[in-house]
Design a protein around this motif. Structure first.
Motif, short mmCIF file in Angstrom:
data_model
loop_
_atom_site.label_atom_id
_atom_site.label_comp_id
_atom_site.label_asym_id
_atom_site.label_seq_id
_atom_site.Cartn_x
_atom_site.Cartn_y
_atom_site.Cartn_z
N SER A 1 -17.77 33.44 145.74
CA SER A 1 -17.99 32.40 144.48
C SER A 1 -18.02 33.46 143.43
O SER A 1 -18.16 32.85 142.10
CB SER A 1 -18.52 31.94 144.49
N THR B 1 -12.39 34.64 142.12
CA THR B 1 -12.30 33.15 142.07
C THR B 1 -11.36 33.33 141.15
O THR B 1 -9.88 32.73 141.48
CB THR B 1 -13.20 31.93 141.88
N SER C 1 -20.44 25.26 148.99
CA SER C 1 -20.67 25.02 147.66
C SER C 1 -20.40 27.23 146.99
O SER C 1 -19.85 26.74 146.13
CB SER C 1 -22.09 25.58 147.37
N GLU C 2 -20.26 28.28 147.62
CA GLU C 2 -19.83 29.25 147.53
C GLU C 2 -18.18 29.48 147.90
O GLU C 2 -17.61 30.05 147.24
CB GLU C 2 -20.21 30.60 149.14
N CYS C 3 -17.88 28.41 148.08
CA CYS C 3 -16.14 27.92 148.34
C CYS C 3 -15.68 27.24 146.95
O CYS C 3 -14.33 27.05 146.98
CB CYS C 3 -15.56 27.97 149.56
N GLY D 1 -14.93 26.75 143.98
CA GLY D 1 -14.25 27.22 142.82
C GLY D 1 -12.50 26.95 143.63
O GLY D 1 -12.25 27.11 142.59
N ASP E 1 -20.80 19.87 142.80
CA ASP E 1 -20.58 21.53 143.44
C ASP E 1 -19.99 21.95 142.13
O ASP E 1 -19.85 23.68 142.35
CB ASP E 1 -19.24 20.93 144.28
N ALA F 1 -21.17 25.68 141.40
CA ALA F 1 -20.14 27.01 141.16
C ALA F 1 -20.42 28.27 140.10
O ALA F 1 -20.47 28.32 139.83
CB ALA F 1 -19.21 26.36 141.07
#
Length: 691
Positions: free
Chosen positions: A55, A60, A96-98, A100, A177, A181
């Motif tokens: 993240s 990203t 949520s970590e992904c 982006g 979300d 981020a």
């Protein structure tokens, strides 16, 4: 692959020593060439070992550059495959970590105008399933071809409510979300940009859309917390990232709302009220659906974080709003939330602020919260059914009262009557804690001082402040007009004969629910109201209202005519006013002693008076000052001939109990001189309390 795994294992060992390794690995991969960035085995190994912060903005941004606005299809396929493996198959990262990368893939699919690949659609379908807490689509399972058409491929949460417009839930989750981020970003510019976008999109106009936005945001945050906490290997007490993020978002919105919002329909207070209403509604719905399986932790965390975050912007408004929320969530309404509720009520960010609010604004709401707690516990305490959960709740309530007694005694002083109304007679120590409170600016005279002249104390002629409406029960029973007429000497001759019957509850159902045939709040109200009337009537005159007058006539009549149960409750109502030095304590102490002396032909009355006093003295400290001086006078003054009564010597155990209490009350003197009782050398105070 083996070499990669070995190197990753070494780096993971180093990461246990210093957490900078993960940051350095992320920075290295972000600056590496494209082949290394898109190496699936390397990326998956680093993510699994928590050495790659997927993240991180720098990572990203670099991956988005490689995709070249959707023109580099091999890079897109590699990133989709990596996310599918880490997010869906291995589940080593959360959606949520992904977010982006998922958001970037969504925009590219929409901007390019090309049909999304099956792998991309499957990834988003699986992300949606994970967010809902459902199992993701198995690799190779057939996909609905309609899902390959143009659509907003944003991970969504729980299925929308029937009344919500289509796509609303997905839009709310998109903004949540996006906020997630940002995480703990210190980039104030990015935070303000997101707030501005929310305002421009019309989410915060103060209308029905705002209500829906907040309700869905609460639902999604709590559901995600449930899902995260239920994942295998989830840390105990973990899974609160979503509710913490929602709380931070609310804090930021409140901080910048008036500066950026041009809508007159939404103020800070209105937004806070709408959010609290959404939380209350969500809790009641989930409690009704899940009953015993209701999980109180996410809601406790959300309310606690709101208390901390919002208090920075609106300290007084936040605690008063939370008081209203806790009133709507009290244990009688949501039993499964009881422990979290009590922790919030007694929290250092809440209770002191409530009781220190300007002009005592927080006193009445806090009193209602305590009444709600005791009303919930009363049926269990009354019959001594202390199962383990009730025991823990009782201990918690006891500790809250101890804090109040130490730090805010005036609150207990001024609300003692309403609190005693809902505490059953069997909870003696709980009641003693309340009645032992005295104002902090008062120097309490030592009740054990020999030859203490109570009637000469300067405080003894002053009426105490009472914020409880002690006439409410009288007004509700329609007894007050007749009582007023009697106390003024114009009452009906049958008033005293009918009075014991009017103190009974009207129906058997109410008696069964309360565990007694008598209206206890009415008896408490009657005693205090009559005492106040007698004191006011005697003001500035020499005559003693205790030995004569309508008030004393009524007290004597009740002590004789009530049955054992009613008399015990009546005497308890008198003892509840034996507190710190004041006119109420002095008057009713004299009343109790005169009742003991005047009932020569009713030994049961004397025995019950003694019982009411003694049972309050044999429990652990503290003991009310007025209770001590009354009992000391009773056993010390030969007028009452206390030690010659049969009930004092009814058994050896009872006699030893009285001697023990006498030692405690008369530490400097022998007990019962002149043959009235055994001479006992004084001991240090506290012996009776511990026996």
């Amino acid at each position: 692959v083996l070499g990669v795994e070995w190197l990753v294992a070494c780096l993971s060992s180093l990461n246990d020593v210093t957490k900078r390794v993960a940051k350095e690995c992320t920075s290295w991969l972000a600056q590496a060439d494209a082949d290394k960035k898109l190496n699936r085995d390397l990326t998956v190994a680093l993510v699994t070992a928590r050495l790659l912060i997927i993240s991180a903005p720098e990572y990203t941004d670099e991956m988005i550059k490689i995709m070249d606005l959707g023109r580099n299809q091999p890079a897109i396929d590699a990133i989709v495959a990596m996310l599918q493996h880490c997010l869906v198959e291995k589940r080593v990262v959360s959606a949520s970590e992904c977010m982006g990368l998922l958001e970037a893939l969504t925009k590219m699919a929409q901007v390019s105008g090309r049909k999304p690949t099956e792998g991309m659609v499957r990834l988003f379908e699986d992300a949606r399933s994970l967010a809902r807490g459902m199992a993701p689509t198995l690799a190779g399972a057939p996909l609905d071809k309609s899902k390959l058409q143009d659509r907003k491929m944003v991970p969504v949460g729980k299925a929308k409510d029937p009344d919500d417009p289509a796509g609303l839930r997905e839009q709310v989750q998109f903004w949540l979300d996006k906020w997630m981020a940002l995480g703990q970003s210190t980039d104030e510019r990015a935070v303000l940009q997101l707030v501005t976008q929310l305002l421009q999109q019309g989410w915060l106009k103060g209308d029905e859309l705002t209500d829906r936005f907040l309700r869905i945001a609460v639902d999604l945050s709590v559901e995600r917390s449930h899902t995260a906490a239920s994942q295998p290997g989830a840390a105990a007490g973990g899974g609160y990232a979503q509710v913490d993020a929602l709380s931070r978002l609310v804090g930021v919105l409140l901080r910048y709302l008036e500066e950026w919002n041009r809508s007159a329909g939404l103020t800070k207070q209105t937004l806070l009220n709408k959010l609290m209403a959404a939380v209350v509604k969500a809790m009641h719905v989930q409690h009704a659906e899940r009953k015993a399986t209701f999980n109180q932790r996410p809601f406790h965390r959300l309310l606690l974080r709101l208390l901390v975050d919002v208090s920075e912007v609106m300290p007084e408004a936040m605690v008063l709003s939370l008081a209203d929320v806790l009133q709507a969530l009290q244990p009688r309404l949501l039993p499964a939330f009881s422990f979290a509720w009590l922790e919030l009520v007694s929290h250092r960010y809440f209770m002191p602020r409530m009781l220190q609010a300007k002009k005592n604004k927080g006193w009445a709401p806090f009193q209602r919260l305590l009444l709600g707690l005791f009303k919930y516990m009363e049926p269990y305490l009354r019959v001594a059914e202390l199962h383990e959960p009730i025991k823990l709740l009782y201990k918690g309530a006891l500790r809250v009262l101890l804090v109040l007694l130490h730090d805010f005694p005036e609150f207990l002083c001024e609300h003692h009557l309403s609190l005693c109304d809902v505490i059953p007679p069997s909870c003696i120590q709980l009641r003693n804690l309340i009645l032992s409170a005295f104002p902090r600016n008062m120097l309490l005279p030592d009740p054990f001082t020999p030859q203490l002249k109570v009637d000469l104390l300067p405080e003894i002629s002053k009426a105490p402040a009472i914020l409880s409406n002690f006439t409410a029960a009288l007004n509700a029973s329609n007894l007050r007009p007749e009582l007023d007429a009697f106390l003024k000497g114009r009452g009906s001759r049958t008033f005293l004969q009918d009075l014991p019957g009017q103190l009974l509850l009207p129906t058997l159902a109410e008696a069964a629910a309360c565990g007694t045939r008598y209206n206890v709040p009415l008896i408490n109200s009657l005693v205090l109201y009559t005492a106040v009337h007698a004191i006011m009537q005697n003001g500035g005159q020499d005559k003693n209202p205790v030995t004569s007058g309508a008030s004393m006539e009524m007290f004597l009549k009740l002590s004789r005519d009530l049955d054992t149960e009613g008399r015990y409750l009546f005497l308890n109502a008198i003892a509840n006013q034996l507190r710190f030095p004041n006119s109420h304590t002095h008057y009713l102490s004299c009343v109790l002693l005169l009742l003991f002396q005047s009932t020569q032909d009713k030994e049961i009355v004397r025995e019950q008076i003694t019982r009411v006093l003694i049972e309050r003295l044999i429990v652990n400290k503290p003991h009310p000052w007025g209770l001590l001086i009354t009992f000391i006078e009773l056993i010390k003054n030969p007028t009452y001939d206390f030690w010659r009564h049969d009930f004092v010597r009814s058994s050896k155990e009872i006699e030893q109990l009285f001697q023990s209490v006498a030692r405690f009350c008369l530490p400097q003197q022998a007990v019962g001189g002149g043959g009235m009782g055994p001479g006992v050398e004084g001991v240090a105070p506290g012996g009776a309390a511990q026996s």
